[in-house]
Each structure stands twice: as C-alpha cells, then as structure tokens.
Scaffold this motif. Structure first.
Motif, PDB file in Angstrom:
ATOM      1  N   TRP A  84       0.832  -1.213   0.000  1.00 49.24           N
ATOM      2  CA  TRP A  84       0.000   0.000   0.000  1.00 49.24           C
ATOM      3  C   TRP A  84       0.865   1.262   0.000  1.00 49.24           C
ATOM      4  O   TRP A  84       0.558   2.237  -0.671  1.00 49.24           O
ATOM      5  CB  TRP A  84      -0.938   0.009   1.219  1.00 49.24           C
ATOM      6  CG  TRP A  84      -2.092  -0.937   1.059  1.00 49.24           C
ATOM      7  CD1 TRP A  84      -2.372  -1.715  -0.042  1.00 49.24           C
ATOM      8  CD2 TRP A  84      -3.119  -1.202   2.015  1.00 49.24           C
ATOM      9  NE1 TRP A  84      -3.515  -2.450   0.184  1.00 49.24           N
ATOM     10  CE2 TRP A  84      -3.988  -2.163   1.429  1.00 49.24           C
ATOM     11  CE3 TRP A  84      -3.389  -0.741   3.310  1.00 49.24           C
ATOM     12  CZ2 TRP A  84      -5.121  -2.650   2.096  1.00 49.24           C
ATOM     13  CZ3 TRP A  84      -4.510  -1.223   3.971  1.00 49.24           C
ATOM     14  CH2 TRP A  84      -5.361  -2.166   3.374  1.00 49.24           C
ATOM     15  N   TRP A  85       1.966   1.204   0.743  1.00 52.33           N
ATOM     16  CA  TRP A  85       2.832   2.394   0.838  1.00 52.33           C
ATOM     17  C   TRP A  85       3.583   2.594  -0.470  1.00 52.33           C
ATOM     18  O   TRP A  85       3.855   3.714  -0.882  1.00 52.33           O
ATOM     19  CB  TRP A  85       3.776   2.275   2.047  1.00 52.33           C
ATOM     20  CG  TRP A  85       3.001   1.757   3.234  1.00 52.33           C
ATOM     21  CD1 TRP A  85       3.238   0.619   3.939  1.00 52.33           C
ATOM     22  CD2 TRP A  85       1.813   2.340   3.804  1.00 52.33           C
ATOM     23  NE1 TRP A  85       2.274   0.441   4.901  1.00 52.33           N
ATOM     24  CE2 TRP A  85       1.387   1.480   4.847  1.00 52.33           C
ATOM     25  CE3 TRP A  85       1.059   3.483   3.541  1.00 52.33           C
ATOM     26  CZ2 TRP A  85       0.248   1.738   5.621  1.00 52.33           C
ATOM     27  CZ3 TRP A  85      -0.079   3.739   4.315  1.00 52.33           C
ATOM     28  CH2 TRP A  85      -0.465   2.883   5.325  1.00 52.33           C
ATOM     29  N   HIS A  86       3.864   1.474  -1.149  1.00 51.35           N
ATOM     30  CA  HIS A  86       4.449   1.548  -2.482  1.00 51.35           C
ATOM     31  C   HIS A  86       3.492   2.304  -3.416  1.00 51.35           C
ATOM     32  O   HIS A  86       3.901   3.180  -4.184  1.00 51.35           O
ATOM     33  CB  HIS A  86       4.727   0.130  -2.995  1.00 51.35           C
ATOM     34  CG  HIS A  86       4.945   0.040  -4.471  1.00 51.35           C
ATOM     35  ND1 HIS A  86       6.049   0.591  -5.088  1.00 51.35           N
ATOM     36  CD2 HIS A  86       4.188  -0.512  -5.458  1.00 51.35           C
ATOM     37  CE1 HIS A  86       5.962   0.366  -6.391  1.00 51.35           C
ATOM     38  NE2 HIS A  86       4.844  -0.284  -6.642  1.00 51.35           N
ATOM     39  N   LEU A  87       2.188   1.970  -3.329  1.00 50.21           N
ATOM     40  CA  LEU A  87       1.200   2.646  -4.185  1.00 50.21           C
ATOM     41  C   LEU A  87       1.046   4.114  -3.802  1.00 50.21           C
ATOM     42  O   LEU A  87       0.874   4.975  -4.662  1.00 50.21           O
ATOM     43  CB  LEU A  87      -0.155   1.928  -4.111  1.00 50.21           C
ATOM     44  CG  LEU A  87      -0.174   0.520  -4.722  1.00 50.21           C
ATOM     45  CD1 LEU A  87      -1.529  -0.145  -4.515  1.00 50.21           C
ATOM     46  CD2 LEU A  87       0.164   0.565  -6.217  1.00 50.21           C
ATOM     47  N   VAL A  88       1.143   4.393  -2.510  1.00 45.28           N
ATOM     48  CA  VAL A  88       1.064   5.791  -2.065  1.00 45.28           C
ATOM     49  C   VAL A  88       2.215   6.580  -2.691  1.00 45.28           C
ATOM     50  O   VAL A  88       2.030   7.674  -3.225  1.00 45.28           O
ATOM     51  CB  VAL A  88       1.111   5.888  -0.514  1.00 45.28           C
ATOM     52  CG1 VAL A  88       1.301   7.331  -0.057  1.00 45.28           C
ATOM     53  CG2 VAL A  88      -0.159   5.297   0.098  1.00 45.28           C
TER      54      VAL A  88
END
Ligand code: PRX
Length: 631
Positions: A319-323
């Motif tokens: 998720w943080w990669h996508l953020v």
C-alpha cells in the motif's frame, strides 16, 4: 461560535438554504425547484424538480479541464496488472459498457446486478448504469450462490455483469459457477449475463443468455452514449445490507442528493483537491467502495485507485508503495487492515516515500486507541475515524477539517456532521439523553440529509417500521448503535443494539448465518453471536444443537460436523460469513417464552457478566456454553 459550529447549526436550522448552497458543487441539467420535500415523513425527497446524472458529474464534467489526467488506476497484485485510465479513456470505456448494456436490452429504471472482483470493468459497469439511468446493485464478490440468489430474486435484474473469476492470495476464486448456481436457485432469471473473461478460469457459457464483454466492447468501440438526464429522485442504486431479520435489505439511493452529499463530503471532510489521488482499500461490494472508491473521488476530479489483492502481498509494503508511486494524498481503510499491518515488519512502512499523504480515514468498525496510536505514530499524518452506515452513504460522525481544523480524540469518531441531527435516546423510555456521558441509542431526527437511503427497495413499510418506528412514541431514524457523548460533544460508539455483527469491517447478520447453518440436515437449532476478537474486531461463533448427537462425543465426528457446517455457510453465503467455531450443545439458553438469549451467550463468550437471567428457562444451558468456551 466556532466556524464548524456555525456551519453545523445552519445545516439544521436553515436546512434548505444550506443544502441549496451545497447543490452548486455539482452540475445540473435543470436546477431543482424545491430543496427538500419532507411533506410525507420519514420520506425525504431532495432537490425536487432538478435533473442531473451521476456519471456526468463523475466523468464527463471533467473532460474539458482534465481529460488527460488520471481518473481510474487499476492495480492487481493478484494478476500483476496495472492500468491507468485518464478521464478521457474512462469516458470511452464507460460508453462501451453503456452501449453493451443497451444492446442487451437494458432500459432506464431496469436493474443491473454487478457481481465482480475488484477490476476496472466493475467501475465501468457502475458508471455505465448511472449513465443510462439503470439501477445498479453490486453484490460483494465474496458472497456465494445462496446470498447472491436472494439478491437476484429481490432486485430482479435484467442483466447481470460478472467475470470468470477473481483471485485472492494467489488463489483463483471462480465467480461464474457461483453465478450459474445462484441463477438456478433464483425464481427470477436475468435475460442476459455479461461476462468479463480474465482467462483465470474456464467458463461454461449458456447460449442465448451469456455474452462476452470483449466481443460486445469491440462492436461498440466508438458508440456514443449520451448521459440520460434523470430526476434528482431517480434511483441510482440499491445495495443490500444485513439487518435483524434473515432477509437482507436493499438500501435504495437517489441521484441528485447522493451526488451533492458526496461532492460536499469530498470538500468538507476529505479536503479533496482535483488532480490528486485518492486510495480507498475497500471493495466495490460495500458502501465505502460506492461512495469513496468510485463516485466521491471522481466527482471531486481526483484519481482513484482500485486495488485487487491483499495488504500483505507481495509484502506488507504494497500500500505504501502505491502511495509513493501515485502520490496518494487521501487514504481510506478499515481498522482491521491496520491491525493486520501492525503485525508485519515495521521497516516496510519506512521503505517508501509517503510524504504525499495528508490523512488516513478509517471506518466500518470501532477504532481502538492502540491501533489508532500506532498508525498515527507510524505515518505521522492525522488519523480520521469516521462513523456511518450503508444506509447513510457518507459519514454521520467525524471531523470536518475542510470546514475547520479540529482535534481528533482517539476512540471517538468525532462530532455530528452537517445535516445529521444526531440524538441519543434512552432505549426504554424513548427520552432524549441530553447530558454528557450517558449511554443511549444513536438516532437521527428526520429528514435525513441528502445521500442517505430513500427507502428499502420495494418495501416502504419495512423502511418505516425498521428504521423509524423502533423507538416507542417517536418518529426518529434508528442507527441500531449504542453511543455516548462526552462533555466536548464527541461521540463514542459502543456497538450494535441488534443482531448485526461486524467481522473485519464486514457487516453480517447473525440471523442470515443461522438460517444457513439450519439448512444442514443434522442441525436442530442454532444460535450465532459475535464475539470480540483482537484482530477482526468481532468473529461469529455458532452454538448448535444437533438432531443426532450420538456420535458427537468423539472428537473426530465433532470436527467433521463442524467442518461440514462451515462448508454449508461457505457454499451458501461465502467464506466471509463462516463462523470461527461451531460448538455443540444439548440445548440453547432461552427465556421461558422460548426467546433465544443471544446477548447472554455473547457476554459469557466474552467473559462478561450476562446480566439479569431471571427469565431464563434452564440455567444449565448457559453453563454449558461457559464450559465449552473457556476450555
Ligand atoms: O455499527 C456501526 C459500524 O458499522 C455499522 C455500519 O456498517 P456498514 O453498513 O457496513 O457501513 C460501513 C460504512 C463505513 C455501524 O452501524 N461502524 C461503522 N463505522 C464505525 C462503526 N463503529 C465504530 N466506529 C466507526 N467508525
């Protein structure tokens, strides 16, 4: 008076003037002539005389200014697909889907049931329905054939849009066989089925009924389908949700009120900026997916991420990669997801540049203080708890930082949002509890603000009796949640007053699960209760009286029956509704008049005092539950 207090006061005391101003946030084909018609309480008609279209407001309206800007970002870590659609591309895809639906005979007001994994085509289908004035009814992809069949029967769709399969944790989850079985079980048969073939599973096609999306899309690559201007009160969708009885209710939403409510919430609550990216980790099968994956962000001119996959795969940094990759500014998730991430390697949170993120919104279940503190420390952004329901479509309680910055209190979702006249009521006397720190039922004075349910699909009587007539002597909307309000006006939600449970943010009716378990040939009686769980908030526990208990003293036989019962639930309702455990008892705790004492069972399972048991028939029954559960 503070800016928010004044804003709120106007929304209640000068209701029509307030909501007339908010109406300017969307495009109307014709302006409304009346803001709120509340001449027949509790039925509220918002923006009477106005005509508009949800798809126009979510897509077409943005073409001139931001046609090439990202609109829909589809990411699947299950199939390793990633596809970004600009507003212009989304506009084209939605028209292809709309043209296909029209070709299959869908007309304005017809229902289209959408049973889909989290893929872009699901959003195309929703928007396509809105475009042509058809009513969509999305059924969560995790539901199995029994649950799907009852929804098909109630919604009587002309077309069902589905896919060959979804995927979860790397495992293909076929949809088509479940859909075929559901149609077989249902008295209503849709005229056509439109299928997205992801080539994940083979499909048996029914000639004359089943159609391939890729083929129809090809035929309509350049078909222009204009938006159908519909009355503000035209039904945009129905969405089934669980209540006290076994039969799920079709929450029915309008068009104009919903569009305004979302546009307003995007500004006042989510501080949306067009051109930024919104990431809600929910599913289109739930209300959060409708309001804050599809419609809300797009109406606000934001890009929205649709994510198929687990929060922990390929690792808990996804998720943080996508953020980082899409410069997400506003993120929406559920407390359970945060608790899952909390168990993972904390280094994964530090691996990515998440400096774009401005706030994390959490909803769907109580947010405990420990979880809130942990994620707040980890992300370094405001954590904004928000409390609402499928019925309301947008937050009842939270903090409207877009109006005025206000502090959050961990454990509390916040204060009443503009338009919601929230009152705490004493369950027994029906009196309003005006003082601080008194526990009561959370209720809302009518009319409900724009965006909330119009009625229960095809059941006005149920809408009135369930939601508005459950408090003696008062016509007031019942949320079926317990709450208290502190000295500062902040609310705390203390759980449901009815038989609804909340497993990992998924709302389930214990009666529905009981009905499913009862269909097992060796089940005589069953009680299902929600029991507090550290990770999922609550889990379902089933207590069963077997018809033939002769073999159940053997561990193997007991385990086999437990497994068989779980399979029945998996097959009928889906794994989301599967009880964590099935316990076998000789009798269930009941009152002398035969009423099942679910709350006493729940209390015992949670190690709490079951309260007044003077009306209980046989105290041995509860003792048996206690022994089983504490083993
Ligand atoms: O019990 C409340 C709980 O979830 C119920 C509504 O679930 P659903 O219809 O699926 O809608 C979810 C929309 C976010 C409520 O009646 N609930 C929802 N949000 C919260 C909550 N309980 C505590 N805190 C919340 N923030």
């Amino acid at each position: 008076m503070t800016a928010y207090a004044d804003f709120y006061r106007r929304s209640i005391d000068e209701r029509d003037a307030f909501w007339a101003e908010q109406a300017a946030l969307i495009d109307w084909k014709t302006q409304p002539t009346q803001i709120c018609d509340y001449s027949k309480p509790p039925f509220a008609n918002w923006y009477v005389g106005g005509t508009t279209n949800l798809c126009h407001n979510a897509v077409d309206r943005h073409l001139a200014k931001r046609g090439d800007q990202n609109a829909l970002i589809f990411v699947s870590t299950e199939t390793n697909e990633e596809r970004v659609y600009s507003f212009r591309e989304l506009h084209a895809e939605v028209q292809r889907m709309a043209a296909s639906l029209l070709a299959l005979g869908v007309k304005k007001g017809d229902r289209v049931l959408i049973y889909m994994p989290m893929i872009a085509e699901a959003a195309f289908a929703m928007l396509a329905c809105a475009r042509i004035g058809a009513i969509h009814s999305v059924v969560f992809g995790g539901f199995a054939s029994g649950a799907l069949a009852s929804r098909i029967e109630d919604a009587t769709p002309h077309v069902v849009v589905s896919a060959d399969a979804g995927s979860r944790g790397g495992k293909v989850v076929p949809y088509k066989p479940l859909l075929d079985e559901a149609i077989r079980l249902s008295a209503h048969k849709p005229a056509a089925v439109l299928l997205v073939d992801r080539k994940l599973a083979t499909m048996d096609l029914t000639a004359g009924r089943d159609h391939d999306w890729a083929t129809l899309r090809e035929q309509h690559l350049n078909t222009v389908v204009p938006c159908e201007w519909v009355d503000s009160t035209h039904i945009s969708y129905t969405l089934y949700t669980s209540g006290t009885t076994g039969k799920p209710k079709g929450v029915q939403r309008d068009t104009g009120g919903y569009a305004v409510a979302l546009a307003a919430s995007m500004q006042h609550i989510f501080e949306a900026q067009p051109g930024e990216t919104y990431f809600s980790t929910s599913d289109i099968g739930w209300v959060v997916g409708h309001s804050y994956i599809v419609y809300g962000p797009l109406i606000a001119g934001m890009a929205t991420i649709m994510y198929e996959g687990l929060p922990t795969r390929p690792d808990a940094g996804i998720w943080w990669h996508l953020v980082e990759k899409y410069k997400v500014t506003r993120m929406f998730s559920a407390p359970t997801a945060v608790r899952v991430l909390k168990k993972q390697d904390p280094a994964l949170l530090k691996k990515y540049d998440i400096s774009s993120l401005k706030a994390l919104y959490l909803a769907g279940e109580p947010l405990d203080e420990t979880t809130a503190q942990w994620i707040s420390d980890s992300l370094g952004v405001p954590i904004i708890d928000n409390y609402w329901q499928t019925e309301t479509g947008w937050p009842i309680l939270t903090i409207a930082n877009g109006v005025q910055k206000a502090p959050s209190k961990f454990g509390s979702p916040g204060v009443p949002m503009y338009g919601f006249d929230v009152r705490l009521i004493d369950e027994n006397t029906g009196e309003e509890l005006k003082g601080a720190n008194q526990k009561g039922v959370v209720t809302i004075e009518g009319p409900l603000p724009p965006g909330c349910l119009q009625t229960v699909w095809r059941d006005d009587a149920r809408f009135v009796s369930t939601y508005w007539k459950s408090i003696p002597g008062k016509l007031v909307y019942n949320t079926f949640d317990w709450g208290i309000r502190d000295e500062d006006g902040y609310f705390f939600i203390l759980g449901r007053t009815d038989d609804v449970i909340n497993v990992a943010g998924h709302r389930l009716g214990t009666r529905e699960i009981e009905e499913s378990i009862s269909s097992h040939p060796n089940v005589a009686e069953v009680a299902v209760v929600g029991v507090a769980d550290q990770l999922k908030g609550q889990v379902a526990m089933a207590f069963v009286v077997a018809k033939d208990a002769s073999a159940l003293s053997e561990d193997a036989a007991r385990l086999k029956l437990e497994g068989d019962i779980m399979k029945v639930v998996d097959g009928q309702l889906g794994a989301v509704a599967r009880p964590a455990r099935v316990f076998f008892v000789n009798l269930l705790p009941k009152t002398r008049s035969g009423k099942l004492l679910r709350r006493a069972i729940q209390a015992v399972c949670e190690g709490r005092d079951p309260g007044d048991l003077t009306t209980m028939d046989d105290p041995g029954a509860l003792q048996q539950v206690r022994q089983l559960f504490t083993k």
